[in-house]
Design an enzyme around this catalytic site. Structure first.
Site, PDB file in Angstrom:
ATOM      1  N   HIS A 159       0.867  -1.188   0.000  1.00  0.00           N
ATOM      2  CA  HIS A 159       0.000   0.000   0.000  1.00  0.00           C
ATOM      3  C   HIS A 159       0.901   1.235   0.000  1.00  0.00           C
ATOM      4  CE1 HIS A 159      -4.153   1.639   1.278  1.00  0.00           C
ATOM      5  NE2 HIS A 159      -3.444   2.639   0.758  1.00  0.00           N
ATOM      6  N   LEU A 160       0.968   1.872  -1.151  1.00  0.00           N
ATOM      7  CA  LEU A 160       1.794   3.054  -1.371  1.00  0.00           C
ATOM      8  C   LEU A 160       1.564   4.125  -0.303  1.00  0.00           C
ATOM      9  CD1 LEU A 160       3.402   4.965  -3.390  1.00  0.00           C
ATOM     10  CD2 LEU A 160       1.163   5.504  -4.327  1.00  0.00           C
ATOM     11  N   HIS A 161       2.644   4.741   0.141  1.00  0.00           N
ATOM     12  CA  HIS A 161       2.570   5.873   1.070  1.00  0.00           C
ATOM     13  C   HIS A 161       3.843   6.694   0.923  1.00  0.00           C
ATOM     14  CE1 HIS A 161       4.444   2.482   3.119  1.00  0.00           C
ATOM     15  NE2 HIS A 161       5.115   3.349   3.860  1.00  0.00           N
ATOM     16  N   ILE A 162       3.728   8.004   1.150  1.00  0.00           N
ATOM     17  CA  ILE A 162       4.869   8.901   1.020  1.00  0.00           C
ATOM     18  C   ILE A 162       5.165   9.506   2.389  1.00  0.00           C
ATOM     19  CG2 ILE A 162       5.843  10.911  -0.141  1.00  0.00           C
ATOM     20  CD1 ILE A 162       3.871  10.493  -2.407  1.00  0.00           C
TER      21      ILE A 162
END
Length: 194
Positions: free
Chosen positions: A146-149
């Site tokens: 799950h992409l996160h920055i």
């Protein structure tokens, strides 16, 4: 020899924490009956469930460090921060690839990162900021699916012997205090026009 005791980290280090509950769901929100096997998907669903069942929204959001919700993305504190104020921008869509996100979501994600920069500068007055994402486990992603920055404030000299030699981070502010500080700063920081 001095010793620095961190008993709150024991459950995380031993894996006891993940064996006892669903990823991303603190004890306060444990009534949520499902499990999506994703820290970010679980935390949002558990917050929404708690609110739907009568919990004060601020209390439910504070339990997971949820700072702000947008149309397609949200800001949340990192539960295991590198520095005080370490937050993340996360799309609601469970996606591991930046390129696979819909354009509108990608644009909102970047707008949230711009907002995170303004808020961190106002709240903490850092000397600099680290902002970035890791796509895939081998790139360093702790939650690869799950992409996160990440956005975190940095100060000259904040990487000292404790981090380098002792593999220990010194965080003078509790997560609950970081949440209050950042929520207050977000409340007075205008959003970018769409």
């Amino acid at each position: 020899m001095d010793r620095l005791f961190t008993p709150w980290r024991y459950a995380y280090i031993t894996g006891e924490e993940s064996a006892q509950r669903k990823k991303g769901v603190p004890d306060k929100l444990a009534a949520w009956p499902d499990d999506f096997h994703c820290v970010f998907c679980n935390m949002l669903a558990a917050v929404d469930y708690a609110i739907e069942h009568g919990m004060d929204p601020a209390e439910a959001e504070a339990a997971v460090g949820l700072l702000e919700r947008g149309k397609n993305c949200f800001l949340v504190l990192n539960a295991f921060p590198y520095s005080n104020g370490h937050m993340m921008a996360v799309p609601y869509q469970h996606q591991s690839s930046l390129a696979a996100l819909p354009g509108e979501t990608g644009m909102e994600l970047m707008a949230l990162m711009r907002r995170a920069e303004r808020v961190l500068r106002a709240a903490y007055q850092p000397d600099g900021l680290n902002m970035g994402l890791n796509l895939g486990e081998s790139a360093g992603a702790g939650v690869a699916h799950h992409l996160h920055i990440h956005a975190l404030p940095r100060w000259t000299g904040d990487s000292n012997f404790m981090t380098v030699v002792g593999e220990t981070r010194i965080l003078p502010e509790l997560l609950a205090e970081s949440w209050k500080r950042l929520r207050a700063t977000l409340a007075v920081t205008p959003r970018e026009p769409e």
